[in-house]
Design a protein around this motif. Structure first.
Motif, PDB file in Angstrom:
ATOM      1  N   ILE A 190      -1.061  -6.929  -3.672  1.00  0.00           N
ATOM      2  CA  ILE A 190      -0.300  -6.256  -2.617  1.00  0.00           C
ATOM      3  C   ILE A 190      -1.041  -6.406  -1.299  1.00  0.00           C
ATOM      4  O   ILE A 190      -2.227  -6.088  -1.206  1.00  0.00           O
ATOM      5  N   LEU A 191      -0.331  -6.889  -0.280  1.00  0.00           N
ATOM      6  CA  LEU A 191      -0.916  -7.014   1.053  1.00  0.00           C
ATOM      7  C   LEU A 191       0.076  -6.501   2.082  1.00  0.00           C
ATOM      8  O   LEU A 191       1.200  -7.002   2.179  1.00  0.00           O
ATOM      9  N   GLU A 192      -0.342  -5.490   2.841  1.00  0.00           N
ATOM     10  CA  GLU A 192       0.492  -4.921   3.898  1.00  0.00           C
ATOM     11  C   GLU A 192      -0.228  -5.106   5.223  1.00  0.00           C
ATOM     12  O   GLU A 192      -1.271  -4.508   5.457  1.00  0.00           O
ATOM     13  N   VAL A 193       0.349  -5.956   6.080  1.00  0.00           N
ATOM     14  CA  VAL A 193      -0.269  -6.289   7.364  1.00  0.00           C
ATOM     15  C   VAL A 193       0.740  -6.126   8.502  1.00  0.00           C
ATOM     16  O   VAL A 193       0.698  -6.868   9.486  1.00  0.00           O
ATOM     17  N   ALA A 194       1.643  -5.168   8.362  1.00  0.00           N
ATOM     18  CA  ALA A 194       2.654  -4.947   9.393  1.00  0.00           C
ATOM     19  C   ALA A 194       1.995  -4.654  10.739  1.00  0.00           C
ATOM     20  O   ALA A 194       0.986  -3.959  10.817  1.00  0.00           O
ATOM     21  N   LEU A 213      -4.318  -4.084  -0.611  1.00  0.00           N
ATOM     22  CA  LEU A 213      -4.911  -3.810   0.695  1.00  0.00           C
ATOM     23  C   LEU A 213      -3.807  -3.521   1.699  1.00  0.00           C
ATOM     24  O   LEU A 213      -2.875  -4.314   1.852  1.00  0.00           O
ATOM     25  N   CYS A 214      -3.922  -2.386   2.367  1.00  0.00           N
ATOM     26  CA  CYS A 214      -3.015  -2.043   3.462  1.00  0.00           C
ATOM     27  C   CYS A 214      -3.822  -1.915   4.745  1.00  0.00           C
ATOM     28  O   CYS A 214      -4.695  -1.056   4.848  1.00  0.00           O
ATOM     29  N   VAL A 215      -3.519  -2.780   5.718  1.00  0.00           N
ATOM     30  CA  VAL A 215      -4.151  -2.702   7.031  1.00  0.00           C
ATOM     31  C   VAL A 215      -3.075  -2.690   8.116  1.00  0.00           C
ATOM     32  O   VAL A 215      -3.326  -3.097   9.254  1.00  0.00           O
ATOM     33  N   LYS A 270       3.669  -8.291  -3.612  1.00  0.00           N
ATOM     34  CA  LYS A 270       4.314  -7.575  -2.515  1.00  0.00           C
ATOM     35  C   LYS A 270       3.594  -7.897  -1.218  1.00  0.00           C
ATOM     36  O   LYS A 270       2.370  -7.754  -1.128  1.00  0.00           O
ATOM     37  N   MET A 271       4.371  -8.298  -0.189  1.00  0.00           N
ATOM     38  CA  MET A 271       3.794  -8.599   1.110  1.00  0.00           C
ATOM     39  C   MET A 271       4.650  -7.987   2.207  1.00  0.00           C
ATOM     40  O   MET A 271       5.869  -8.219   2.264  1.00  0.00           O
ATOM     41  N   MET A 317       0.421  -0.483   0.000  1.00  0.00           N
ATOM     42  CA  MET A 317       0.000   0.000   0.000  1.00  0.00           C
ATOM     43  C   MET A 317       0.763   0.875   0.000  1.00  0.00           C
ATOM     44  O   MET A 317       0.695   0.541   0.583  1.00  0.00           O
ATOM     45  N   GLY A 318       2.097   1.162   1.553  1.00  0.00           N
ATOM     46  CA  GLY A 318       2.174   2.134   0.942  1.00  0.00           C
ATOM     47  C   GLY A 318       3.098   2.694   0.641  1.00  0.00           C
ATOM     48  O   GLY A 318       2.908   2.310   0.499  1.00  0.00           O
ATOM     49  N   LYS A 319       3.601   4.434  -1.573  1.00  0.00           N
ATOM     50  CA  LYS A 319       2.448   3.734  -1.548  1.00  0.00           C
ATOM     51  C   LYS A 319       1.135   4.334  -1.869  1.00  0.00           C
ATOM     52  O   LYS A 319       0.299   3.605  -2.392  1.00  0.00           O
ATOM     53  N   GLU A 320       0.781   5.717  -1.579  1.00  0.00           N
ATOM     54  CA  GLU A 320      -0.514   6.163  -1.995  1.00  0.00           C
ATOM     55  C   GLU A 320      -0.435   6.628  -3.440  1.00  0.00           C
ATOM     56  O   GLU A 320       0.498   7.290  -3.875  1.00  0.00           O
ATOM     57  N   ALA A 321      -1.507   6.319  -4.158  1.00  0.00           N
ATOM     58  CA  ALA A 321      -1.457   6.510  -5.582  1.00  0.00           C
ATOM     59  C   ALA A 321      -1.700   7.934  -6.015  1.00  0.00           C
ATOM     60  O   ALA A 321      -1.279   8.343  -7.080  1.00  0.00           O
ATOM     61  N   SER A 322      -2.442   8.688  -5.252  1.00  0.00           N
ATOM     62  CA  SER A 322      -2.825  10.004  -5.740  1.00  0.00           C
ATOM     63  C   SER A 322      -1.887  11.083  -5.268  1.00  0.00           C
ATOM     64  O   SER A 322      -1.194  10.978  -4.291  1.00  0.00           O
ATOM     65  N   GLY A 323      -1.880  12.230  -6.001  1.00  0.00           N
ATOM     66  CA  GLY A 323      -1.106  13.390  -5.593  1.00  0.00           C
ATOM     67  C   GLY A 323       0.372  13.266  -5.855  1.00  0.00           C
ATOM     68  O   GLY A 323       1.170  14.024  -5.314  1.00  0.00           O
ATOM     69  N   GLY A 324       0.806  12.330  -6.730  1.00  0.00           N
ATOM     70  CA  GLY A 324       2.231  12.110  -6.895  1.00  0.00           C
ATOM     71  C   GLY A 324       2.897  13.059  -7.856  1.00  0.00           C
ATOM     72  O   GLY A 324       3.885  13.701  -7.553  1.00  0.00           O
ATOM     73  N   SER A 325       2.381  13.186  -9.096  1.00  0.00           N
ATOM     74  CA  SER A 325       3.051  13.982 -10.104  1.00  0.00           C
ATOM     75  C   SER A 325       2.570  15.416 -10.083  1.00  0.00           C
ATOM     76  O   SER A 325       1.452  15.718  -9.722  1.00  0.00           O
ATOM     77  N   ARG A 326       3.453  16.301 -10.523  1.00  0.00           N
ATOM     78  CA  ARG A 326       3.098  17.700 -10.581  1.00  0.00           C
ATOM     79  C   ARG A 326       2.184  17.950 -11.766  1.00  0.00           C
ATOM     80  O   ARG A 326       2.228  17.274 -12.781  1.00  0.00           O
TER      81      ARG A 326
END
Length: 380
Positions: free
Chosen positions: A221-225, A196-198, A247-248, A1-10
């Motif tokens: 993609i699974l993020e469960v840290a 999914l990032c939890v 990715k895990m 996740m992350g990781k966030e998809a939006s707001g990256g490029s100018r």
């Protein structure tokens, strides 16, 4: 996740330098003022990151751009509140990607029917009521980023699961009120889920991994840290059903053993990034299975083994066949030696290795005291 998809490029458009309408008129490109862009056709993409204090800029943007605006990032715009966003929603009905990261004045507002990606991370006043509206008004939602939204709980996720069948990406990092019940609803209602990032949702159990395995076969993609209740049983169900995993992040999933690695090595041939930091039960045998799995030869790129005290140089021998391996993390792996890393490098000369090595304690000085040495972090 992350990781966030939006707001990256100018934005391709020149950024505004003042908040009043006259200044906006001077700074906006002529194409935008005419509500048409020759660069992006009839689609306008704007990043208003610089307007941190005054919400009027959002109202002016919405009036000028109207239905031509497709993407807008308002990340960190601290002055943007519900009234400005309400006007925006009325004027920009064609918006597809909206980032409100860190807009802490935002509470619960109406959605936009064509919205596909919404990022409201760290908007900690958003509650179940607001997400219920989003779910009802944005059935085409594909990406939802709720990192740090501390009021979001199971009831909100039930609305998402019931209404947003096309959801591909969901980030719930540190949403501490979320439990198995809410995530099961998402899994059952969003079968196309890919990411999914939890991480930090510490109450989750194997029930969630079972739900993912039984309902979300396209998960990549699974993020469960820091989800310390997850066990080999849940990861076995997941691995046997989610063969697209790439990715895990399993950092601090302290109950997992080599059994999880065995299942991943057999059933997840696309695995590229795997974090096992602070998984203290992992041994060389688990890494041996990982190194002999189908992902090892041309897929596996990153392995993180920080604070895995049972890992020895034997694990490095098992990983030397992983020709795509680009980076390995070995912080505080007490049984890893420089000699072992050197041998690994003879097979993977370009690999980045991060490790701790403690200098040998010198003999006592004349005065009888011993000089103290700090552990040093080295990039080998």
């Amino acid at each position: 996740m992350g990781k966030e998809a939006s707001g990256g490029s100018r934005s391709r458009f020149e950024m505004f330098s003042n908040i009043d309408e006259a200044a906006i008129n001077r700074k906006l490109p002529k194409e935008l003022l005419l509500r048409h862009s020759k660069i992006l056709g009839d689609q306008l993409h704007i990043d208003a990151y610089g307007f941190r204090r005054d919400g009027r800029v959002v109202e002016n943007i919405s009036k000028r751009c109207g239905g031509f605006l497709r993407k807008l990032s308002l990340r960190g715009c601290l002055g943007v509140g519900d009234s400005a966003l309400r006007i925006f929603a009325q004027n920009c009905r064609s918006i597809e990607v909206l980032s409100l990261n860190g807009c802490t004045k935002i509470t619960d507002t109406e959605g936009c029917p064509l919205l596909e990606k919404l990022s409201i991370s760290w908007c900690d006043q958003v509650s179940t009521d607001g997400l219920q509206v989003v779910a009802r008004c944005c059935p085409g939602l594909r990406g939802l980023f709720l990192k740090g939204c501390t009021q979001v709980g199971d009831e909100a996720l039930k609305h998402i699961g019931a209404r947003c069948a096309n959801l591909l990406t969901l980030n719930l990092q540190t949403c501490s009120q979320v439990t198995d019940e809410g995530l099961v609803a998402v899994c059952q209602g969003c079968p196309r889920l890919q990411a999914l990032c939890v991480s930090g949702c510490s109450s989750l159990t194997d029930v969630v991994l079972n739900a993912l395995g039984l309902n979300c076969p396209y998960l990549r993609i699974l993020e469960v840290a820091r989800c310390s209740h997850l066990t080999d049983v849940g990861f076995t169900t997941l691995a046997r059903n989610c063969h697209e995993l790439e990715k895990m992040d399993l950092e601090e999933c302290v109950q997992i053993t080599d059994a999880t690695l065995i299942q991943l090595s057999i059933h997840c041939p696309r695995l590229q990034v795997l974090s096992l930091s602070h998984c203290e039960l992992i041994t060389d045998d688990g890494i041996r299975h990982l190194g002999s799995g189908p992902c090892a030869h041309d897929r596996l790129e990153v392995v993180e083994l920080d604070n895995c005290p049972l890992i020895t140089d034997a694990s490095l021998e098992h990983l030397k066949v992983c020709h795509s391996l680009d980076r390995i993390e070995l912080y505080d792996c007490q049984q890893i030696t420089r000699a072992g890393i050197k041998r690994l490098r003879t097979h993977l000369p370009n690999i980045k290795v991060h490790a701790y090595f403690a200098p040998v304690t010198p003999p006592p000085s004349v005065g009888g005291s011993r000089q103290r040495f700090c552990r040093c972090c080295v990039l080998l």
